[in-house]
Design a protein around this motif. Sequence first.
Motif, mmCIF file in Angstrom:
data_model
loop_
_atom_site.group_PDB
_atom_site.id
_atom_site.type_symbol
_atom_site.label_atom_id
_atom_site.label_comp_id
_atom_site.label_asym_id
_atom_site.label_seq_id
_atom_site.Cartn_x
_atom_site.Cartn_y
_atom_site.Cartn_z
ATOM 1 N N TYR A 6 0.829 -1.207 0.000
ATOM 2 C CA TYR A 6 0.000 0.000 0.000
ATOM 3 C C TYR A 6 0.865 1.259 0.000
ATOM 4 C CZ TYR A 6 -3.170 3.653 1.572
ATOM 5 O OH TYR A 6 -3.872 4.816 1.670
ATOM 6 N N ILE A 7 1.944 1.240 0.801
ATOM 7 C CA ILE A 7 2.823 2.409 0.879
ATOM 8 C C ILE A 7 3.433 2.699 -0.487
ATOM 9 C CG2 ILE A 7 4.978 3.276 1.851
ATOM 10 C CD1 ILE A 7 4.301 1.739 4.411
ATOM 11 N N SER A 8 3.903 1.669 -1.158
ATOM 12 C CA SER A 8 4.508 1.847 -2.477
ATOM 13 C C SER A 8 3.476 2.336 -3.487
ATOM 14 C CB SER A 8 5.138 0.543 -2.953
ATOM 15 O OG SER A 8 6.166 0.132 -2.085
ATOM 16 N N GLY A 11 3.144 5.932 -3.107
ATOM 17 C CA GLY A 11 4.316 6.575 -3.694
ATOM 18 C C GLY A 11 4.186 6.702 -5.203
ATOM 19 N N MET A 12 3.631 5.660 -5.837
ATOM 20 C CA MET A 12 3.424 5.714 -7.286
ATOM 21 C C MET A 12 2.367 6.760 -7.637
ATOM 22 S SD MET A 12 3.570 1.628 -8.125
ATOM 23 C CE MET A 12 3.409 1.805 -9.907
ATOM 24 N N ASP A 13 1.316 6.857 -6.835
ATOM 25 C CA ASP A 13 0.292 7.883 -7.066
ATOM 26 C C ASP A 13 0.886 9.283 -6.938
ATOM 27 O OD1 ASP A 13 -1.662 6.001 -7.497
ATOM 28 O OD2 ASP A 13 -2.428 6.048 -5.444
ATOM 29 N N ALA A 14 1.731 9.476 -5.917
ATOM 30 C CA ALA A 14 2.363 10.779 -5.707
ATOM 31 C C ALA A 14 3.279 11.133 -6.877
ATOM 32 C CB ALA A 14 3.145 10.783 -4.396
ATOM 33 N N ARG A 238 11.903 8.461 -11.839
ATOM 34 C CA ARG A 238 12.731 7.561 -11.027
ATOM 35 C C ARG A 238 11.995 7.156 -9.748
ATOM 36 N NH1 ARG A 238 14.644 7.133 -15.144
ATOM 37 N NH2 ARG A 238 16.736 7.642 -15.874
ATOM 38 N N SER A 239 11.277 8.100 -9.146
ATOM 39 C CA SER A 239 10.511 7.773 -7.942
ATOM 40 C C SER A 239 9.446 6.736 -8.239
ATOM 41 C CB SER A 239 9.875 9.055 -7.381
ATOM 42 O OG SER A 239 9.050 8.763 -6.280
ATOM 43 N N ASN A 243 9.309 2.927 -6.533
ATOM 44 C CA ASN A 243 8.133 2.416 -5.836
ATOM 45 C C ASN A 243 7.594 1.163 -6.503
ATOM 46 O OD1 ASN A 243 7.065 4.260 -3.507
ATOM 47 N ND2 ASN A 243 7.772 5.689 -5.082
ATOM 48 N N SER A 244 7.698 1.104 -7.820
ATOM 49 C CA SER A 244 7.286 -0.103 -8.545
ATOM 50 C C SER A 244 8.178 -1.285 -8.172
ATOM 51 C CB SER A 244 7.348 0.163 -10.055
ATOM 52 O OG SER A 244 7.046 -1.012 -10.783
#
Length: 261
Positions: A6-8, A11-14, A238-239, A243-244
């Motif tokens: 969920y955290i990752s 991060g992908m959404d952000a 890159r972020s 996260n992926s």
Amino acid sequence: MMRSLYISKTGMDASQFKLDTVSNNLSNVNTTAFKRGIAVFQDLYYQTLRQPGSQLPSGSSVPIGLQVGTGAAGVATSTDMSQGSLTSSNQSYDMAINGDGFFQVQMPDGSTAYTRDGSFHRNANGDIVTASGYNLNPNINIPATATNMTVSAQGLVQYTLVNNPTPQTAGTMQLATFINPQGMLKLGGNLYQETAASGTPQVGDPGTDDRGPLKQGFLESSNVNVTQELVDMITAQRSFEMNSKAITAADQMLQNLTQVA
């Protein structure tokens, strides 16, 4: 392990939100008086497994707590209201604000919108209007027989008539300033709208109080810095990739845990 998935994901959404903001900035690099957006993020709530300073069975207290974050999220899009460069257009109806302030525009529903896009024109009635056909507020009319229209730094609009060199006054362009211009609502079409967050407009002549003077024959360019946006785009990419990879790693660890069980 499900927590890391969920955290990752957040991060992908952000990262996607960051990329959306950068893409919009880059697409408007040639838009007159465009103000770049800046994605603003906050960390999400924390799961507190042990409160800092809590008592242990031994009677001592722990100096630090045990908290697990749940990711990040985009919470706002700040607007960089810094002035873009002023470029000469050699068009007498083009205006640039050299400082703070917004032109006032009369909308079809009677409300007032605000813009820094000074690419004005004269319509069939002689009124000075925006590229979308909206009249200035207050309205300024230039007769069909007028020649040599000039606008002073303080917004005074004058023109001469054929066989009459005496300047005639058509009116004065006025500017509006806001306590918090970043709180204005973007409408598209280079237009902004007053909100409770922006505060009420303070209207007056250009070059007075905190309002900037006008420059006739100039336009304000977009304040988008292409180099900075490309750096931000690579950072967002890159972020997203990292996260992926974190999701892939968490999935592999779950598979290994299932096999052990």
